[in-house]
Design a protein around this motif. Structure first.
Motif, PDB file in Angstrom:
ATOM      1  N   PRO A 106       0.827  -1.216   0.000  1.00  0.00           N
ATOM      2  CA  PRO A 106       0.000   0.000   0.000  1.00  0.00           C
ATOM      3  C   PRO A 106       0.856   1.259   0.000  1.00  0.00           C
ATOM      4  O   PRO A 106       1.982   1.263   0.496  1.00  0.00           O
ATOM      5  CB  PRO A 106      -0.792  -0.119   1.311  1.00  0.00           C
ATOM      6  CG  PRO A 106      -0.055  -1.093   2.162  1.00  0.00           C
ATOM      7  CD  PRO A 106       0.716  -1.993   1.244  1.00  0.00           C
ATOM      8  N   GLY A 107       0.312   2.324  -0.568  1.00  0.00           N
ATOM      9  CA  GLY A 107       0.924   3.637  -0.450  1.00  0.00           C
ATOM     10  C   GLY A 107       0.224   4.411   0.647  1.00  0.00           C
ATOM     11  O   GLY A 107      -0.797   3.966   1.191  1.00  0.00           O
ATOM     12  N   LYS A 108       0.749   5.577   0.978  1.00  0.00           N
ATOM     13  CA  LYS A 108       0.108   6.409   1.993  1.00  0.00           C
ATOM     14  C   LYS A 108      -1.249   6.890   1.470  1.00  0.00           C
ATOM     15  O   LYS A 108      -1.383   7.211   0.294  1.00  0.00           O
ATOM     16  CB  LYS A 108       1.012   7.601   2.327  1.00  0.00           C
ATOM     17  CG  LYS A 108       2.276   7.176   3.069  1.00  0.00           C
ATOM     18  CD  LYS A 108       3.296   8.293   3.160  1.00  0.00           C
ATOM     19  CE  LYS A 108       2.998   9.246   4.285  1.00  0.00           C
ATOM     20  NZ  LYS A 108       4.141  10.178   4.529  1.00  0.00           N
ATOM     21  N   GLY A 109      -2.245   6.915   2.334  1.00  0.00           N
ATOM     22  CA  GLY A 109      -3.550   7.449   1.942  1.00  0.00           C
ATOM     23  C   GLY A 109      -4.271   6.604   0.911  1.00  0.00           C
ATOM     24  O   GLY A 109      -4.943   7.145   0.022  1.00  0.00           O
ATOM     25  N   GLY A 110      -4.152   5.276   1.000  1.00  0.00           N
ATOM     26  CA  GLY A 110      -4.947   4.405   0.135  1.00  0.00           C
ATOM     27  C   GLY A 110      -4.390   4.145  -1.248  1.00  0.00           C
ATOM     28  O   GLY A 110      -5.083   3.595  -2.098  1.00  0.00           O
ATOM     29  N   CYS A 141      -8.488   5.584  -4.140  1.00  0.00           N
ATOM     30  CA  CYS A 141      -8.215   4.519  -3.155  1.00  0.00           C
ATOM     31  C   CYS A 141      -7.895   3.194  -3.855  1.00  0.00           C
ATOM     32  O   CYS A 141      -8.583   2.186  -3.679  1.00  0.00           O
ATOM     33  CB  CYS A 141      -9.362   4.345  -2.169  1.00  0.00           C
ATOM     34  SG  CYS A 141      -8.800   3.482  -0.673  1.00  0.00           S
ATOM     35  N   PHE A 159      -5.667   1.052  -3.332  1.00  0.00           N
ATOM     36  CA  PHE A 159      -5.354  -0.096  -2.459  1.00  0.00           C
ATOM     37  C   PHE A 159      -6.595  -0.976  -2.295  1.00  0.00           C
ATOM     38  O   PHE A 159      -6.538  -2.193  -2.491  1.00  0.00           O
ATOM     39  CB  PHE A 159      -4.845   0.385  -1.095  1.00  0.00           C
ATOM     40  CG  PHE A 159      -4.720  -0.725  -0.090  1.00  0.00           C
ATOM     41  CD1 PHE A 159      -3.718  -1.669  -0.205  1.00  0.00           C
ATOM     42  CD2 PHE A 159      -5.636  -0.855   0.950  1.00  0.00           C
ATOM     43  CE1 PHE A 159      -3.615  -2.722   0.698  1.00  0.00           C
ATOM     44  CE2 PHE A 159      -5.533  -1.903   1.859  1.00  0.00           C
ATOM     45  CZ  PHE A 159      -4.528  -2.833   1.730  1.00  0.00           C
ATOM     46  N   SER A 171       5.686  -2.636   4.984  1.00  0.00           N
ATOM     47  CA  SER A 171       6.989  -1.961   5.067  1.00  0.00           C
ATOM     48  C   SER A 171       6.785  -0.454   5.082  1.00  0.00           C
ATOM     49  O   SER A 171       6.167   0.101   4.177  1.00  0.00           O
ATOM     50  CB  SER A 171       7.853  -2.353   3.872  1.00  0.00           C
ATOM     51  OG  SER A 171       8.897  -1.414   3.677  1.00  0.00           O
ATOM     52  N   PHE A 172       7.315   0.191   6.095  1.00  0.00           N
ATOM     53  CA  PHE A 172       7.240   1.657   6.164  1.00  0.00           C
ATOM     54  C   PHE A 172       7.988   2.284   4.986  1.00  0.00           C
ATOM     55  O   PHE A 172       7.499   3.228   4.351  1.00  0.00           O
ATOM     56  CB  PHE A 172       7.856   2.112   7.496  1.00  0.00           C
ATOM     57  CG  PHE A 172       7.942   3.600   7.695  1.00  0.00           C
ATOM     58  CD1 PHE A 172       6.815   4.387   7.595  1.00  0.00           C
ATOM     59  CD2 PHE A 172       9.145   4.205   8.005  1.00  0.00           C
ATOM     60  CE1 PHE A 172       6.883   5.765   7.802  1.00  0.00           C
ATOM     61  CE2 PHE A 172       9.226   5.580   8.216  1.00  0.00           C
ATOM     62  CZ  PHE A 172       8.096   6.359   8.113  1.00  0.00           C
ATOM     63  N   LEU A 173       9.165   1.746   4.684  1.00  0.00           N
ATOM     64  CA  LEU A 173       9.988   2.338   3.620  1.00  0.00           C
ATOM     65  C   LEU A 173       9.328   2.165   2.250  1.00  0.00           C
ATOM     66  O   LEU A 173       9.307   3.103   1.441  1.00  0.00           O
ATOM     67  CB  LEU A 173      11.385   1.714   3.640  1.00  0.00           C
ATOM     68  CG  LEU A 173      12.178   1.947   4.926  1.00  0.00           C
ATOM     69  CD1 LEU A 173      13.501   1.174   4.894  1.00  0.00           C
ATOM     70  CD2 LEU A 173      12.460   3.439   5.152  1.00  0.00           C
ATOM     71  N   ALA A 174       8.789   0.979   1.983  1.00  0.00           N
ATOM     72  CA  ALA A 174       8.170   0.743   0.675  1.00  0.00           C
ATOM     73  C   ALA A 174       6.806   1.419   0.557  1.00  0.00           C
ATOM     74  O   ALA A 174       6.332   1.679  -0.549  1.00  0.00           O
ATOM     75  CB  ALA A 174       8.054  -0.760   0.414  1.00  0.00           C
ATOM     76  N   SER A 175       6.183   1.712   1.676  1.00  0.00           N
ATOM     77  CA  SER A 175       4.869   2.375   1.630  1.00  0.00           C
ATOM     78  C   SER A 175       4.975   3.895   1.575  1.00  0.00           C
ATOM     79  O   SER A 175       3.961   4.573   1.476  1.00  0.00           O
ATOM     80  CB  SER A 175       4.026   1.955   2.849  1.00  0.00           C
ATOM     81  OG  SER A 175       3.502   0.668   2.633  1.00  0.00           O
ATOM     82  N   ASP A 185       5.555   6.817  -0.390  1.00  0.00           N
ATOM     83  CA  ASP A 185       5.687   7.478  -1.688  1.00  0.00           C
ATOM     84  C   ASP A 185       5.873   8.978  -1.427  1.00  0.00           C
ATOM     85  O   ASP A 185       5.340   9.519  -0.459  1.00  0.00           O
ATOM     86  CB  ASP A 185       4.475   7.196  -2.586  1.00  0.00           C
ATOM     87  CG  ASP A 185       3.142   7.377  -1.875  1.00  0.00           C
ATOM     88  OD1 ASP A 185       3.042   7.025  -0.687  1.00  0.00           O
ATOM     89  OD2 ASP A 185       2.194   7.884  -2.493  1.00  0.00           O
ATOM     90  N   ILE A 186       6.634   9.599  -2.299  1.00  0.00           N
ATOM     91  CA  ILE A 186       6.985  11.008  -2.068  1.00  0.00           C
ATOM     92  C   ILE A 186       6.071  11.867  -2.934  1.00  0.00           C
ATOM     93  O   ILE A 186       6.305  12.064  -4.127  1.00  0.00           O
ATOM     94  CB  ILE A 186       8.473  11.274  -2.392  1.00  0.00           C
ATOM     95  CG1 ILE A 186       9.380  10.263  -1.668  1.00  0.00           C
ATOM     96  CG2 ILE A 186       8.847  12.723  -2.046  1.00  0.00           C
ATOM     97  CD1 ILE A 186       9.352  10.302  -0.160  1.00  0.00           C
ATOM     98  N   ASP A 187       5.025  12.385  -2.308  1.00  0.00           N
ATOM     99  CA  ASP A 187       3.981  13.097  -3.044  1.00  0.00           C
ATOM    100  C   ASP A 187       3.763  14.494  -2.490  1.00  0.00           C
ATOM    101  O   ASP A 187       3.365  15.395  -3.222  1.00  0.00           O
ATOM    102  CB  ASP A 187       2.660  12.336  -2.875  1.00  0.00           C
ATOM    103  CG  ASP A 187       2.197  11.718  -4.170  1.00  0.00           C
ATOM    104  OD1 ASP A 187       2.802  12.020  -5.212  1.00  0.00           O
ATOM    105  OD2 ASP A 187       1.235  10.936  -4.126  1.00  0.00           O
TER     106      ASP A 187
END
Lengths: 215, 215
Positions: free
Chosen positions: A117-121, A141, A143, A162-166, A168-170
Motif C-alpha cells: 500500500p501507499g500512503k492514503g490508500g 483509493c 489499495f 513496510s514503512f519504507l516501501a509504503s 511514496d513522495i507526493d
C-alpha cells in the motif's frame, strides 16, 4: 519475471510545487526513478520497462525498454499486462526508500498477488504472478480496488508491510522521511535543498536559503 | 520482559482538534490504548505497565500496573528504565495498527535495541534489552536521537520496517490509514465518525454528518 515502472517527468509532482519549482520537480523525479532502478538492479531484476508518455527525463544510463504510450495510467498498464506472459512487478517511480531487499522479499512471496500500500490508500507496488488475468485500477483509493480485484479473481493475496516501501513522495512532509531514512540520489538532492525544523510534533522541512519557512 | 505504555488522556491529541472535540479525543485515545493492550496480550506479554500523570481514561479491563508520575515524558521513562532489571518494550499508546505479530517479531530481534520509527522522525516503539544503561529522548526528531544514543553506548541496533507499526495517529490524515488498515476498536470508532473522500491524490477523511468538509 519483469518489472515495469509507470513514469511521468513533465510537470510531475504538482503537490510538491509549494516547495520545488517545475524544473526542480522534474530533476527530483528523475533522481527518484534512478533510485528505484537501482533497487531493482540490486535485487537482480533482469528486465525493466519504463512506461511513459514522453522520452523526456529518462536517466542516460537506463538500459531497459522504454515503452511510449498515450496518456492514461490504467489503460496503458492494463494493455501491458494483457500482453505479459510472466510475473510482473509494477513499481511506482516515486519510491526512493525502496531497496533491493524489499524487491527480493516481495517477489519471493508465494501468494498470487502482493500489494504494497501507499500512503492514503494508494498502491505503491503490485506483484502479479498471472498478469494477463489482472486489471489495475489506480486512483480513488487504489489499495482497496486492488484488494477487491484480487478477491474477485479468487486469487491469494499478501499485503506487504513496510514503512519504507509504503512511503511514496507526493507531498512536502514526505520529504522528511526521505531525508531521515533515504540512502540514494533523491535523498542527497533533498539534503541540498532542505533543512529540518524539529519540535514536539513531527519534523518539518524548511528552506536552506534565507527565505521564510514554506510549510 | 515487560512492556510500558506512556499515556495521556486529558485533552490529548490536540492536533486532532480540527476533527474531534476534546471529549471525542479522550474517548478515541482510550480506544487506541485498548488496541495496543490487545496487541501486547495477543503476543503473550505477561507484564504491562501504564505510565501516566492521571488515572483518568484507563480502560476498566486493564489488569497491569498503573504508575502515576509527574509530567515530563523523558524523565518519567528514564526513571522507569533505571529501575528495570529485564528487557523493556516502550510502546506509544497511539498505535492502533500494531498487532501481536509485530510485538512478537520486535521482541525476537537479537540486537540490543530495536527502534520502530514513527512518522516524521518520531519513535513509536523501543525494545531495549539492557534498559538501565539506556536513556530515552523523545521529541525533536527522537528517531535520530535514539539511533545516536544506541551508537554512543556501542550497542547493536535494528530498525524495524513496518508501515502499520510506524503509523502513529497524530494528525487528521493519519485517521485514513486507521480506517483502511485497522481492525480494532479505534478503527470502529473512526468509521462511525468519518467517511472518506477519494480522487486522484490521497484519500482524505470527511465528516459523516451534513457539515461541510473539515480538512
Amino acid at each position: 519475471m519483469r518489472a515495469v515502472i509507470p513514469y511521468k517527468n513533465e510537470n510531475a509532482k504538482s503537490r510538491l510545487s509549494p516547495v520545488l519549482s517545475k524544473e526542480e520537480r522534474e530533476d527530483f523525479v528523475e533522481l527518484m526513478l534512478e533510485d528505484v532502478i537501482k533497487a531493482l538492479n540490486d535485487a537482480g531484476m533482469k528486465t525493466i520497462d519504463i512506461l511513459t508518455t514522453s522520452t523526456e527525463g529518462i536517466p542516460k544510463e537506463f538500459k531497459g525498454d522504454l515503452i511510449v504510450t498515450k496518456p492514461g495510467l490504467n489503460d496503458s498498464i492494463n494493455e501491458y499486462l494483457q500482453n505479459a506472459n510472466e510475473p510482473i512487478l509494477i513499481i511506482m517511480a516515486d519510491l526512493p526508500l525502496v531497496t533491493g531487499d524489499h524487491i527480493r522479499k516481495i517477489t519471493s512471496v508465494s501468494e498470487d498477488v502482493v500489494i504494497v500500500p501507499g500512503k492514503g490508500g494508494g498502491t505503491n507496488i503490485l506483484f502479479i504472478r498471472h498478469p494477463n488475468e489482472f486489471t489495475v485500477k489506480y486512483h480513488d483509493c487504489s489499495f482497496t480496488s486492488h484488494c477487491e480485484i484480487t478477491e474477485d479473481l479468487d486469487k491469494s493475496m499478501h499485503i506487504f508491510d513496510s514503512f519504507l516501501a509504503s512511503t511514496d513522495i507526493d507531498e512536502p512532509h514526505d520529504i522528511v522521511e526521505l531525508m531521515l531514512h533515504g540512502k540514494g540520489k533523491a535523498k542527497k538532492y533533498a539534503e541540498k535543498r532542505f533543512g529540518s525544523e524539529t519540535g514536539k510534533g513531527r519534523v518539518k522541512i524548511s528552506p536552506l536559503s534565507k527565505l521564510s519557512s514554506f510549510i
